[in-house]
Structures are given as structure tokens and as C-alpha cells.
Design an enzyme around this catalytic site. Structure first.
Site, PDB file in Angstrom:
ATOM      1  N   ARG A   1      14.862 -22.177  87.767  1.00  0.00           N
ATOM      2  CA  ARG A   1      15.200 -21.162  86.756  1.00  0.00           C
ATOM      3  C   ARG A   1      14.016 -20.750  85.886  1.00  0.00           C
ATOM      4  O   ARG A   1      14.197 -20.269  84.764  1.00  0.00           O
ATOM      5  CB  ARG A   1      16.346 -21.626  85.861  1.00  0.00           C
TER       6      ARG A   1
ATOM      7  N   LYS B   1       6.702  -7.771  85.227  1.00  0.00           N
ATOM      8  CA  LYS B   1       7.632  -7.339  86.277  1.00  0.00           C
ATOM      9  C   LYS B   1       7.272  -8.035  87.576  1.00  0.00           C
ATOM     10  O   LYS B   1       6.146  -7.886  88.075  1.00  0.00           O
ATOM     11  CB  LYS B   1       7.514  -5.837  86.488  1.00  0.00           C
TER      12      LYS B   1
ATOM     13  N   GLU C   1      -3.713   3.962  89.498  1.00  0.00           N
ATOM     14  CA  GLU C   1      -2.899   3.519  88.352  1.00  0.00           C
ATOM     15  C   GLU C   1      -3.689   3.597  87.046  1.00  0.00           C
ATOM     16  O   GLU C   1      -3.112   3.768  85.972  1.00  0.00           O
ATOM     17  CB  GLU C   1      -2.374   2.090  88.552  1.00  0.00           C
TER      18      GLU C   1
ATOM     19  N   LYS D   1      -1.248  -0.067  79.045  1.00  0.00           N
ATOM     20  CA  LYS D   1       0.020  -0.622  79.514  1.00  0.00           C
ATOM     21  C   LYS D   1       0.554  -1.666  78.532  1.00  0.00           C
ATOM     22  O   LYS D   1       1.762  -1.729  78.266  1.00  0.00           O
ATOM     23  CB  LYS D   1      -0.138  -1.225  80.906  1.00  0.00           C
TER      24      LYS D   1
ATOM     25  N   GLU E   1      12.064  -2.309  79.709  1.00  0.00           N
ATOM     26  CA  GLU E   1      12.183  -0.954  80.261  1.00  0.00           C
ATOM     27  C   GLU E   1      13.514  -0.289  79.927  1.00  0.00           C
ATOM     28  O   GLU E   1      14.233   0.180  80.799  1.00  0.00           O
ATOM     29  CB  GLU E   1      11.967  -0.959  81.789  1.00  0.00           C
TER      30      GLU E   1
ATOM     31  N   ARG F   1       9.067   2.245  78.212  1.00  0.00           N
ATOM     32  CA  ARG F   1       8.362   1.688  79.363  1.00  0.00           C
ATOM     33  C   ARG F   1       8.513   2.542  80.626  1.00  0.00           C
ATOM     34  O   ARG F   1       7.675   2.486  81.523  1.00  0.00           O
ATOM     35  CB  ARG F   1       8.852   0.246  79.627  1.00  0.00           C
TER      36      ARG F   1
ATOM     37  N   ASN G   1       6.247   4.899  84.896  1.00  0.00           N
ATOM     38  CA  ASN G   1       6.657   5.295  86.243  1.00  0.00           C
ATOM     39  C   ASN G   1       6.213   6.701  86.625  1.00  0.00           C
ATOM     40  O   ASN G   1       6.671   7.230  87.642  1.00  0.00           O
ATOM     41  CB  ASN G   1       8.183   5.182  86.367  1.00  0.00           C
TER      42      ASN G   1
ATOM     43  N   HIS H   1       5.962   7.670  90.220  1.00  0.00           N
ATOM     44  CA  HIS H   1       6.507   6.580  91.020  1.00  0.00           C
ATOM     45  C   HIS H   1       7.809   6.920  91.734  1.00  0.00           C
ATOM     46  O   HIS H   1       8.123   6.303  92.742  1.00  0.00           O
ATOM     47  CB  HIS H   1       6.706   5.333  90.158  1.00  0.00           C
TER      48      HIS H   1
ATOM     49  N   HIS I   1       7.375   6.002  95.369  1.00  0.00           N
ATOM     50  CA  HIS I   1       8.137   4.951  96.047  1.00  0.00           C
ATOM     51  C   HIS I   1       8.855   5.488  97.279  1.00  0.00           C
ATOM     52  O   HIS I   1       8.928   4.829  98.311  1.00  0.00           O
ATOM     53  CB  HIS I   1       9.154   4.312  95.101  1.00  0.00           C
TER      54      HIS I   1
ATOM     55  N   HIS J   1       0.093   1.944  97.892  1.00  0.00           N
ATOM     56  CA  HIS J   1       0.854   2.274  96.688  1.00  0.00           C
ATOM     57  C   HIS J   1       0.122   3.307  95.836  1.00  0.00           C
ATOM     58  O   HIS J   1       0.708   4.311  95.412  1.00  0.00           O
ATOM     59  CB  HIS J   1       1.128   1.000  95.883  1.00  0.00           C
TER      60      HIS J   1
END
Lengths: 365, 365
Positions: free
Chosen positions: B123, B144, B186, B228, B238, B242, B246, B249, B253, B266
Site C-alpha cells: 500500500r 503521477k 514537453e 510544472k 488534477e 493541473r 495536458n 495531450h 494520446h 510521446h
């Protein structure tokens, strides 16, 4: 209707305990601002589905929720990474988005599994628990969710608090007696770590509890949730105090792993584990009463207090070495110092634990 | 040596950016109280292992850490639930406990994968990132972590902040040019959403960056991390701000999914996506400059600005429907309003997006 609040700052949530709450699920979900625009996924198992699923679906659809349901096989085997993956696939196919909610309708297995899906899907979406077993009162407090790995239980998981818990006592009336007893094992544990008076109350009300007397059951579950909520509020991530909830679990988890998750129910395994802990408590200087009272209460509830003859001691010891509670090579145990009081002992020797486990074979099962 | 602090209350952590930091890893880990009693697991890929693994192992072992290393195959395919499970198995076999740390040595794939293992194992245990690509500057901020599902990217994951990030610029000197360009994509994005002056600086320093000039690269990565970090500090989970990260993106994606994760890197996919966003910005009332400057900077960096001819528009649109950013049925887009400024538009119509994607086929690739 009783209510327990689990105090965790902005992650605080209520547990509602009462009769017929599933029929009112629509109102509770609406009150807690669960989205009606995004699909909501109920996760349940085959046994629970046949008894309670349509009731919950009807209640939610009637209140305007978009409901999809997924049914897994009952039993610990569903707490696997492969069933977890299936559920993620179903969530994707059903179009669950970041505002969606996953609802666990069932016992601890369904709660842990669905909770880990909710914790992981899109890095975490909302989660609601609708427990249908006595044991699930325990997993409904504190946000521990996980699946098993072939080498160790609950090793893959997260802390993910639900939005609310809807504990409908009516669902408990159809439980098999063996599950009732096993579920009450964690209630007894709550007393043993925190509240001697409550242990006394359980001792005097064992028969009412086993007969599923609603008033007694409601009170016992309220107390069980309440004690756990107090502990978890002080230590959400199990850095210190929360470890006391593991009374009986170090041995118990090892027994489950060795016996196979089907032979011993969780509550039965930790019943035997609590006898071991009680013996350890006496051994380390506590009063003999720790052992006699623990054994009396567990026996009165019809729970096993000794080790099944065929289980191999070496295998049990080996299984314990994979347990999460072994930190930095030290062997950590929750040890009772009196009824209602425990300490966390970081220096219990492997030899002593082995001796205790061997003695468990001599207990009358 | 430059330092960026990601401010997240008790989860705050530093990013150290400089030359030769891997050789000093022992000191940095010691300073941050990483356990020397519990085993530490380095996760890396075959390509990175041959260049940097022994250097890191030697540095850590020399400082008294118990190091085990696991090497996965390079590439996006390793960001799968099955490789995740393998790593959990290895962590168990190596005896990692709750005080253990997982170290990601590599690019974004290794960081996301190892980070999700660290988030889930027992966990959640400690996590450290040692990025070895330019692109990884992005994933090293904000916690993330995730693996992919065959139906959607990054769909199974968590937010799990590292203890520290050790960004050794020396590792970047051996990167293939294509990865350098894709990584800088990026960095350009950070400028486009936040800082017009920085976009101007990139525009004037493209050649130095592509030549891996250390001073220029150190500054660009510091700025990328810093922008960032400012965004993430204000919105860790997010919920709102946040989402501006993206930019490019949503389309990006979808392109990766349709082209296959190997054809388009990417950074290349989001480069094309940012052209789409810039066109959208102009369409929705922004100045033509949004498009011309975006295209000039990306082209100068040798990044693709148009859609590969063979990609199917229907498939791209379909892939976007599985994107996490579609909340409650609404189509959400990050839209530039000027260079260095964006808004989150919750009401972009599917038709308009399709028109934009079709126009991307007309761009000079």
C-alpha cells in the site's frame, strides 16, 4: 439508525448502520453528491447478487443514477490482480470517467477488490461501500484496499477512503452461521485492543449475537466501527497506533496462507492468532486473565482457538516472514498487556513465536 | 547544481539538477534518510542498465545501502500490468518491507512503472526518481504514476510523490537525437502554457539545446520542472489547474494509441497535438500568432507538426473517447489564448475537434 464518523480531515466519511438502508440508497447517494451524469459501477459477487443486487439497482436507478453492475466469483480467489484487471476493463467499456463512482456490494473480498479498482482507475475515483457481512464492518473503516499476490496477502493495494458506507443490517439475516461467527471475531478483536467493558458486554451477549438479534448486532457493529474509527483517525497510514488493529493477524495471515484461503475463514484464522497473542502477552509478563478471558469469549462465539493438526509449523513460520509487519528485519507483534489494552512489541524473537505456534497445536480446537 | 522544490505540504520534495549526481547518490539518499536496513530496489531498463546501473549501484553500496536491481525491457510495452506484477514478485522475493525504497533509474516508462509499484507495494513505500532522459523531467514532477491498459494509456495508476529526484545531466549526453527532440517537446509545452518569455528563450536557443549544451539544457530542464512544480503545488490531484499540463495531450494520446506506442514517441505525438490545440485556439478567437509561434518553435526543434498520412481519422476520434479528460460526457480541451496562456474549455464540440484533426493531415510533416 446509528452513525459513526470516521474523522480524517477532508477525507472524513460517515458509516450509516441500520435496517433497510439499501432501499434508501438513492437518497443517501444523492445527499453525498454522487454524480448522476457519469456511470456508476456496482461490484458484487454471485452469492450477494442473487439476494441484494436488484434491490440496490432499483433504488439507485429510481433516483436517477446510471448503474452498471459487475459480478465476480465469491471467495478470496477473486482478490487477484487478474480479476482486478477484468474490472478495469469493464469500467473502461462501461465508460466510467473521473466523476464516476464504484460501489462495493458485498463482504470484505468485494470491498477490498472494488476499492483497489476505485483507487487505481484513472488514478482514483469515488468509492462507496455497502457491506453485506459482519466481517466487512472491519474493512469498511480506514480505507485499506488491496488484492493478494500468490506469495502474500493484501500486498498490492492502496489507502483509499470511501465517500460513505451504507451498512444495511437486513442483509446480515441470511448469513451462514459460520460467517456470522467469523465476522464477530474482528468485533471481539476491537474489544480486546481497546475496551474491556465491551469485551465483557460481548461475553454476556454472545447468544443474542449468534441469534442475529438486531439490536445486539447493531450495537456490536457500531462499537466495532467506532473503535476502529478512533484508531484510524489518529493514524491513517499505519505508521504506529493503527498497527494495534493487527492483533492476531500476524499468525492469522500465515495460517490463511498455509491452510489455503478456503479452509480457514479470515475471522477463524485471527481467532487462533488472538489465542497466540494472548499466550504471548502472558509469557511477556501479563496476567493469566489475558489468556483465559480471550479464550472464553472466542470459544463462546464458537470460534476455533487451536491450530488444525495437519498444518505445518515450518510453513507457518516461513509465511510469517513475508508478512508486511516485519519491518527492517525486526519481528513486530501486537501484544496484549491486559484485556482491552495492547502494546506494539518490536523485539519478539522468532524462537518465542515458534514456541507459541507449537502450543497452538495443543489447544482444544 | 540547480534545485527545484515541489511544494506539496508534508509531501514536498526536491529535484536536484546537475552534472555527476549519480556518483553522489549515496550522500543524497543518506541526507534524505533512506533506510540502509531494508533492501532498496532499483528498477531500470536494458538500455539504461548498460550505461548507468553499475555506477548507481556502486555509489549506493559504497554508502551502505542494500541494493537489488531489476531490469525490464525498454519501451512503452513494459508499462503493463503484467510487468507490474513481475516487479511486485521481485520485490517480495528480495524481501522489500515497508521501510524499503524503490528507485526508478531511467526515462518516463521506468518512472511511471516503478512509481506505481512503489505506490502499490504494501500500500505504498518510498520512491526516488533518477531520470536519464529529457522527457522524464516532466514525469519527475507531480507524482503521477501508472501503467497502460490495452484500451487506454495511463488508466491504472496513482498519485505517489517521490522522496527526491536526482537529475544527473551527464546521463543525457548519450541520448539519441530523436529522444532529445521528443523530450524537449514537453519543455516547450511548459513555456506555451505559462511563460511567453521562456518560449522566446527556447526559440533563440534551439540549436544549443539540440547540441546538448549543458548550460542551456540545465536551464531548460530547471524551467520545465519549475513551471510544472508551480502548477502541481496548486492542484496536486488534477481537479482544475493541473489540467493545463495536458496541452496537446488529448490528441497526442489518441495518436500514440492509434499509431502504436512505438511509431510515435510521446513528445512527437504531443507536438502534433499542440499544433492541433494552437489551431483550436485561433479558431476560438485567439490571435494567429498562437499558431505561427507554436509551429515555428516545434519545427525549429525538429519535431513533427503534422499527422502521418496513414493514420485513420475515425480511429483517432474513437481513441479520444476513451481519454480520461472527457468528464461527464463533456469534451474538455486545453486551449491557448495567447503564447504562454491557456484556458480549460469544457465545451469543445466533437465536430470541431474532428475538423482540427483533419487539418493536421494538411500540415507539412
Amino acid at each position: 439508525m446509528r452513525e459513526v464518523t470516521v474523522e480524517l480531515g477532508e477525507r472524513s466519511y460517515p458509516i450509516y448502520i441500520g435496517e433497510g438502508l439499501i432501499e434508501q440508497a438513492g437518497e443517501y447517494f444523492t445527499k453525498h453528491e454522487i454524480s448522476k451524469k457519469s456511470p456508476l459501477m456496482i461490484v458484487t459477487d454471485e452469492n450477494v447478487a442473487s439476494r441484494h443486487l436488484s434491490k440496490l439497482e432499483v433504488a439507485l436507478q429510481g433516483a436517477g443514477f446510471q448503474v452498471v453492475s459487475t459480478i465476480v466469483k465469491p471467495g478470496e480467489k477473486s482478490k487477484s490482480l487478474s480479476v482486478f484487471e477484468d474490472l478495469i476493463t469493464k469500467a473502461l467499456e462501461a465508460g466510467l470517467d473521473r466523476k464516476s463512482t464504484i460501489v462495493a456490494l458485498g463482504g470484505g473480498v468485494v470491498g477490498d477488490l472494488a476499492g483497489y479498482v476505485a483507487a487505481s482507475y484513472m488514478r482514483g475515483i469515488k468509492f462507496i461501500q455497502v457491506p453485506t457481512t459482519i466481517l466487512a464492518h472491519d474493512s469498511s473503516v480506514g480505507g485499506k484496499v488491496a488484492v493478494n499476490h500468490p506469495l502474500a496477502k493484501n500486498i498490492i493495494g492502496a489507502f483509499h477512503q470511501p465517500e460513505l458506507v451504507l451498512y444495511d443490517l437486513s442483509t446480515l439475516q441470511t448469513l451462514p452461521l459460520r460467517d456470522v461467527k467469523a465476522g464477530l471475531s474482528e468485533v471481539i478483536k476491537s474489544g480486546l485492543i481497546w475496551d474491556a467493558e465491551f469485551v465483557d458486554w460481548i461475553d454476556n451477549n454472545a447468544e443474542r449475537l449468534l441469534a442475529l438479534d438486531e439490536e445486539a448486532l447493531g450495537y456490536a457493529l457500531y462499537m466495532g466501527c467506532n473503535i476502529k474509527a478512533q484508531v484510524v483517525s489518529q493514524d491513517e497510514r499505519e505508521n504506529s497506533l493503527r498497527m494495534i488493529l493487527n492483533l492476531g493477524h500476524t499468525i492469522g495471515h500465515a495460517l490463511e496462507a498455509v491452510a489455503g484461503y478456503n479452509e480457514l475463514l479470515h475471522g477463524e484464522a485471527i481467532s487462533i492468532g488472538m489465542i497466540g497473542s494472548a499466550r504471548l502477552g502472558v509469557k511477556l509478563g501479563g496476567s493469566e486473565e489475558i489468556y483465559t478471558v480471550t479464550k472464553r469469549v472466542l470459544s463462546r462465539m464458537g470460534l476455533p482457538v487451536g491450530l488444525p493438526e495437519h498444518l505445518d509449523i515450518d510453513a507457518i513460520m516461513e509465511a510469517m516472514l513475508h508478512d508486511k509487519k516485519f519491518s527492517e528485519g525486526t519481528m513486530v507483534f501486537v501484544v496484549p498487556t491486559a484485556i482491552g489494552e495492547v502494546i506494539i512489541d518490536h523485539s519478539v524473537s522468532t524462537e518465542l513465536v515458534r514456541e507459541i505456534v507449537e502450543q497452538l497445536k495443543q489447544e482444544a480446537v
